[in-house]
Design a protein around this motif. Structure first.
Motif, short mmCIF file in Angstrom:
data_model
loop_
_atom_site.label_atom_id
_atom_site.label_comp_id
_atom_site.label_asym_id
_atom_site.label_seq_id
_atom_site.Cartn_x
_atom_site.Cartn_y
_atom_site.Cartn_z
N SER A 92 0.82 -1.16 0.05
CA SER A 92 -0.04 -0.08 -0.02
C SER A 92 0.81 1.28 -0.03
O SER A 92 2.19 1.19 0.20
N TYR A 94 0.74 3.53 2.24
CA TYR A 94 1.21 3.63 3.64
C TYR A 94 2.55 2.76 3.80
O TYR A 94 3.48 3.38 4.28
N GLU A 95 2.30 1.35 3.25
CA GLU A 95 3.63 0.64 3.69
C GLU A 95 4.67 0.99 2.84
O GLU A 95 5.75 0.90 3.41
N LYS A 122 -2.39 11.23 0.91
CA LYS A 122 -3.08 11.05 2.17
C LYS A 122 -4.53 10.39 1.62
O LYS A 122 -4.96 9.57 2.81
N THR A 123 -5.07 10.78 0.81
CA THR A 123 -6.35 10.14 0.34
C THR A 123 -6.19 8.71 -0.39
O THR A 123 -7.22 8.12 -0.50
N LEU A 125 -3.85 6.15 0.83
CA LEU A 125 -3.11 5.41 1.75
C LEU A 125 -3.25 3.86 1.70
O LEU A 125 -2.26 2.91 2.06
N LYS A 126 -4.35 3.47 1.52
CA LYS A 126 -4.64 1.96 1.45
C LYS A 126 -4.58 1.35 0.23
O LYS A 126 -4.56 0.22 -0.06
N ARG A 127 -4.28 2.39 -0.97
CA ARG A 127 -4.26 1.78 -2.14
C ARG A 127 -2.82 1.14 -2.36
O ARG A 127 -1.83 1.73 -1.99
N LYS A 128 -2.88 0.02 -3.35
CA LYS A 128 -1.65 -0.30 -3.76
C LYS A 128 -0.84 0.51 -4.50
O LYS A 128 -1.44 1.13 -5.39
#
Length: 230
Positions: A92, A94-95, A122-123, A125-128
């Motif tokens: 992601s 974030y990762e 920031k919008t 963060l969870k997207r790969k």
């Protein structure tokens, strides 16, 4: 800050860089221009210790790094965004950002101020990472390098294949970082208008040698263009 003297670099047995001299002061933005294949990327890899550099000197903050392994150069405070971005597509956003902390001596947590520089991240963060557009991936790659708080940031062709609106966003970030005076940047670039907008000083490389240099505020852009077009 960075002082390169009489540097030569090789790929296998092929000599790519010949007696390169380049100097950067703290807080400067310096751009290295030139056509494809003249040695610009090799120069950045030389600073990171990714190619063979048997001759010359690379001094960073007064420390000689010519024989220092890549990971130690990163720990000394050099961040690197290679051509092609090198993000992790299955992780992601974030990762990917968290991985940038691995290069930070003090580790710590992710500083939220990175989202002030790159609000689009920031919008997402969870997207790969692999699901982002090319421009968004470039912003992620730069942000990942910045979270380790480097003293020197190396950017290889940050505008390549990027739409104009994202190029302007990247220019805004570079100028913002420069105004804060906490980071020095060396940027390999071919887009002359971008260079003139963000850089304090420039070098032009051709056939593995520096053939022109100067302050961007003093130069006639046509002179640079002629050198690049040779």
């Amino acid at each position: 800050m960075l002082n390169v003297k009489n540097l030569s670099a090789y790929y296998d047995e092929s000599l790519i860089l010949k007696d390169i001299n380049l100097r950067m002061n703290e807080g400067q933005v310096v751009c290295l221009l030139g056509r494809n294949g003249v040695g610009k990327t090799t120069f950045l890899k030389s600073i990171m210790g990714l190619v063979r550099t048997p001759n010359g000197s690379i001094s960073f903050d007064g420390t000689e790094m010519i024989k220092m392994p890549t990971y130690k150069r990163a720990l000394e405070g050099i961040g690197y965004v290679p051509q092609g971005r090198d993000i992790f597509p299955q992780l992601s956003v974030y990762e990917n950002l968290l991985l940038g902390l691995e290069r930070n001596k003090n580790k710590g947590t992710l500083d939220e101020s990175i989202y002030e520089l790159f609000p689009v991240l920031k919008t997402m963060l969870k997207r790969k990472g692999g699901d982002l557009s090319g421009g968004q991936q470039q912003q992620l790659a730069i942000a990942r390098a910045l979270v380790s708080n480097p003293k020197l940031l190396l950017l290889d062709e940050p505008t390549e294949g990027i739409q104009p609106s994202i190029i302007q966003e990247i220019a805004r970030v570079i100028k913002k970082l420069k105004s804060n005076g906490k980071i020095t940047m060396l940027i390999v670039e071919q887009y002359l208008e971008f260079v003139l907008e963000v850089a304090d000083y420039f070098y032009v490389m051709d056939k593995g040698r520096i053939v022109m240099e100067g302050a961007t505020k003093d130069v006639d852009p046509q002179e640079i263009q002629e050198k690049i077009a040779i």
